[in-house]
Structures are given as structure tokens and as C-alpha cells.
Write a protein that holds these residues in place. Structure first.
Motif, PDB file in Angstrom:
ATOM      1  N   SER A 186     -24.536  17.740   1.661  1.00 25.27           N
ATOM      2  CA  SER A 186     -24.425  18.646   0.509  1.00 25.27           C
ATOM      3  C   SER A 186     -24.328  20.100   0.941  1.00 25.27           C
ATOM      4  O   SER A 186     -23.819  20.947   0.207  1.00 25.27           O
ATOM      5  N   ARG A 187     -24.812  20.407   2.153  1.00 20.22           N
ATOM      6  CA  ARG A 187     -24.725  21.765   2.703  1.00 20.22           C
ATOM      7  C   ARG A 187     -23.532  21.933   3.639  1.00 20.22           C
ATOM      8  O   ARG A 187     -23.402  22.963   4.295  1.00 20.22           O
ATOM      9  N   ASN A 188     -22.708  20.911   3.734  1.00 18.33           N
ATOM     10  CA  ASN A 188     -21.557  20.919   4.643  1.00 18.33           C
ATOM     11  C   ASN A 188     -21.977  21.129   6.094  1.00 18.33           C
ATOM     12  O   ASN A 188     -21.314  21.845   6.852  1.00 18.33           O
ATOM     13  N   ILE A 189     -23.091  20.493   6.469  1.00 19.02           N
ATOM     14  CA  ILE A 189     -23.567  20.548   7.849  1.00 19.02           C
ATOM     15  C   ILE A 189     -23.382  19.166   8.461  1.00 19.02           C
ATOM     16  O   ILE A 189     -23.837  18.169   7.895  1.00 19.02           O
ATOM     17  N   GLN A 190     -22.719  19.113   9.599  1.00 17.96           N
ATOM     18  CA  GLN A 190     -22.518  17.833  10.267  1.00 17.96           C
ATOM     19  C   GLN A 190     -23.821  17.370  10.903  1.00 17.96           C
ATOM     20  O   GLN A 190     -24.480  18.124  11.613  1.00 17.96           O
ATOM     21  N   ALA A 191     -24.178  16.121  10.653  1.00 16.47           N
ATOM     22  CA  ALA A 191     -25.394  15.575  11.237  1.00 16.47           C
ATOM     23  C   ALA A 191     -25.229  15.431  12.745  1.00 16.47           C
ATOM     24  O   ALA A 191     -24.136  15.130  13.228  1.00 16.47           O
ATOM     25  N   PRO A 192     -26.299  15.652  13.508  1.00 18.57           N
ATOM     26  CA  PRO A 192     -26.204  15.509  14.964  1.00 18.57           C
ATOM     27  C   PRO A 192     -26.012  14.052  15.359  1.00 18.57           C
ATOM     28  O   PRO A 192     -26.382  13.148  14.616  1.00 18.57           O
ATOM     29  N   PRO A 193     -25.443  13.803  16.525  1.00 16.58           N
ATOM     30  CA  PRO A 193     -25.181  12.429  16.951  1.00 16.58           C
ATOM     31  C   PRO A 193     -26.445  11.730  17.434  1.00 16.58           C
ATOM     32  O   PRO A 193     -27.479  12.354  17.694  1.00 16.58           O
ATOM     33  N   GLY A 194     -26.333  10.392  17.569  1.00 17.77           N
ATOM     34  CA  GLY A 194     -27.403   9.611  18.166  1.00 17.77           C
ATOM     35  C   GLY A 194     -28.701   9.698  17.393  1.00 17.77           C
ATOM     36  O   GLY A 194     -28.724   9.711  16.159  1.00 17.77           O
ATOM     37  N   GLN A 195     -29.793   9.776  18.154  1.00 14.96           N
ATOM     38  CA  GLN A 195     -31.121   9.748  17.551  1.00 14.96           C
ATOM     39  C   GLN A 195     -31.674  11.141  17.260  1.00 14.96           C
ATOM     40  O   GLN A 195     -32.834  11.262  16.871  1.00 14.96           O
ATOM     41  N   ALA A 196     -30.863  12.178  17.437  1.00 12.95           N
ATOM     42  CA  ALA A 196     -31.374  13.540  17.246  1.00 12.95           C
ATOM     43  C   ALA A 196     -31.909  13.746  15.834  1.00 12.95           C
ATOM     44  O   ALA A 196     -32.975  14.344  15.640  1.00 12.95           O
ATOM     45  N   LEU A 197     -31.187  13.247  14.831  1.00 14.82           N
ATOM     46  CA  LEU A 197     -31.636  13.419  13.445  1.00 14.82           C
ATOM     47  C   LEU A 197     -32.903  12.603  13.195  1.00 14.82           C
ATOM     48  O   LEU A 197     -33.832  13.078  12.522  1.00 14.82           O
TER      49      LEU A 197
END
Length: 319
Positions: free
Chosen positions: A57-68
Motif C-alpha cells: 500500500s506504500r509502494n515499498i518492495q518487500a525485502p527478499p528471503g527471510q528479511a521481512l
């Protein structure tokens, strides 16, 4: 119709739709033990889905792998400690306060409470689930109030000195974001050196074109990591003291060099500035500015302190 974001911290993107139920439900497992409580993988998965929805919703790409997953679990661990503190202190949220807050949330979304409940149902949530999330968030705020804000005092001498130093205080407000590389309490010289080196490396990545919000989500140790490091708008007089000299010198979009604090190293980005005319502060305004600055200064350090004093067994990477 998608409900807009309406409460910070624990309630990020609470309106995310539920995924379809799999035919085979895997056995749940513990991903973290926090003192006497456990955080289950199913709980983490739910919060990660909410966080992904919020980032989208904020147009932020989620980090890859397990970072999120690591970032979300870190927030859940801190929240669990705060909720345990609330229970130990016999804090509670009465029904009147909770009902008032729920009506306010519905109103902020342009809905009645019944319409709000209908929208939640369409998006896979129930009003009871949201009430429980709101109750937890209000308890956390009570804990922060009792443990941090209630212990902050402002003396007449501090107000006098503040007014002398800021006789023509700027009326500017700054929209800031940060990436925090934390250091543990009573760090060794090697731990400080490692944190400083990481902060400098992140700063170089930003200079080379890395996206600040994505890097904050993946790497920041700050409570605002899942919001892309966004600290919101701060009046000049209420900027944390460690930022006070740096921020006014930044250009819009510029990121500071690493700034050392007791909590670690901060990379601060100036997103936007508004207002710049001078004006004389009243004593009441000065007192409030000092109070808020002190609270801002203390909150991160307090969060690290309660985390360091808790028993935490993080099992995320073991499963």
C-alpha cells in the motif's frame, strides 16, 4: 473498497485478506520464546502477510528471503515483552475506552461501526479480532506512558535555557526517516566497530542508488522499519537532540552520515520540509518541545533495555 491504514505499530495493514485455507494444514511450531510466552509460526505468518500488504500500500518492495520475517518477528518480540509488562502492572483497557477508540477508527475510515464491521468481514477479518488488536496496542501505549513518558520531567531552568538558545526558533517542521543499526547495552569496542562499519556500508549503498525504504525494511533495527523507516513529521524544536544540528543542514532527499547515539548508529533522511519563518515561543510551547524531545530520546533506549533484560529464544532460522 480498501480501508486505509488507521493505527501504527502492532496494527500495520490489519485489513489484509486471508489466504485460502490449504487442504493439508502443517503442524505449527514455535518461532520464538519470550520469557514464559511462545510466538507460533502461524502467528508470524499472519503478521508477515499483513506487513506485505502494508508495504504494498506504500509502494515499498518487500525485502527478499527471510528479511521481512526477521523484522516482523523482532517487532512481535518487543510487543510481547511490553504486553507482559502491562499484565504484571495490572494495566487494562476498559470497554468504554475501547469502544470509543473503535468508533474513532471507523470514523477515520468514513464509516459507521456497523459499516466498518461489514468491510472487515469482506476482507477476512472480524470486529472481535480487530478489537483485540486495538486493545493490545492501547496496552502497549499505556506501558510506554508509565515507563517512559511519566518519568520525563522538565525544569524551569531547562525552559529558560531553551528559550535563550532558541529566541527566534524556526517554525519549520521536518518529515524524517531513519535506518538504525543498533548496538547492545554496554557494547564492547568490537560491537561498536561492527555496527559503525555496517552503518557506513548502508550509507554507501544509498549513495550508490539503493532505495532507502527498502533498505530500512530489510536492515533497520528501529521500530519504524516496517514503515520504511518513516518517523513522520517533527517540529524543529522536537527533533531528537542527536539530530538537531544535522537535520536543518540536510537538503531534501539527502541522507546524513551515520549519527552515533546510545542506541546505535542512525542514517537520517530528510523527506520534506515545511514552514521556515522565525517566531518567539511561549514557555508552555518550550516546555512541551523539551518534553517531547526527551521522550523521543528515551524511547529507543528503553526498548533496547527491556529487550536485553528479557529471556528470548529466537528459533526462526532453526525451522
Amino acid at each position: 473498497m480498501r480501508l486505509k491504514a488507521w493505527i501504527p505499530l502492532a496494527l500495520v495493514a490489519l485489513m489484509s485478506p486471508l489466504s485460502a485455507v490449504a487442504e493439508e494444514v502443517p503442524l505449527d511450531r514455535i518461532v520464538a520464546v519470550v520469557n514464559d510466552d511462545a510466538i507460533m509460526h502461524s502467528q508470524l505468518e499472519s503478521r508477515v502477510a499483513q506487513a506485505r500488504n502494508q508495504l504494498q500500500s506504500r509502494n515499498i518492495q518487500a525485502p527478499p528471503g527471510q528479511a521481512l520475517e526477521r523484522q516482523v518477528l523482532d517487532r512481535m518480540i518487543v510487543e510481547q515483552i511490553e504486553l507482559q509488562m502491562a499484565e504484571n502492572a495490572n494495566l487494562n483497557i476498559d470497554e468504554t475506552q475501547l469502544n470509543t477508540t473503535m468508533r474513532g477508527i471507523a470514523k477515520n475510515n468514513g464509516l459507521t461501526l456497523d459499516q466498518f464491521a461489514d468491510q472487515l468481514e469482506q476482507q477476512g477479518q472480524t470486529l472481535a479480532e480487530v478489537r483485540e488488536q486495538v486493545r493490545r496496542e492501547l496496552l502497549i501505549r499505556q506501558v510506554q506512558q508509565s515507563q517512559v513518558a511519566s518519568k520525563v520531567t522538565v525544569s524551569d531552568r531547562e525552559v529558560d535555557r531553551f528559550l535563550e538558545q532558541n529566541s527566534q526558533t524556526s517554525n519549520a517542521s521536518y518529515h524524517l526517516a531513519q535506518i538504525l543499526v543498533a548496538v547492545p547495552q554496554s557494547p564492547t569496542p568490537d560491537q561498536v566497530k561492527q555496527a559503525q562499519s555496517k552503518a557506513q556500508d548502508l550509507h554507501q549503498q544509498l549513495q550508490n542508488g539503493a532505495d532507502f525504504q527498502q533498505l530500512a525494511v530489510a536492515q533497520s533495527d528501529g521500530a519504524q522499519a516496517l514503515q520504511g523507516g518513516d518517523l513522520g513529521w517533527r517540529p524543529a524544536a522536537q527533533i531528537p537532540s542527536i539530530f538537531a544540528e544535522v537535520v536543518p543542514a540536510l537538503s531534501q532527499g539527502e541522507v546524513s552520515q551515520p549519527i552515533r547515539s546510545p542506541s546505535g548508529f542512525h542514517l537520517v533522511k530528510l523527506l520534506e520540509t515545511r514552514g521556515n519563518s522565525g517566531g518567539k515561543m511561549t514557555r508552555e510551547q518550550a516546555s512541551q518541545a523539551i518534553f517531547q524531545r526527551k521522550v523521543n530520546d528515551e524511547l529507543e533506549a528503553w526498548t533496547q533495555e527491556i529487550r536485553a533484560s528479557a529471556y528470548i529464544d529466537n528459533r526462526l532460522d532453526q525451522g
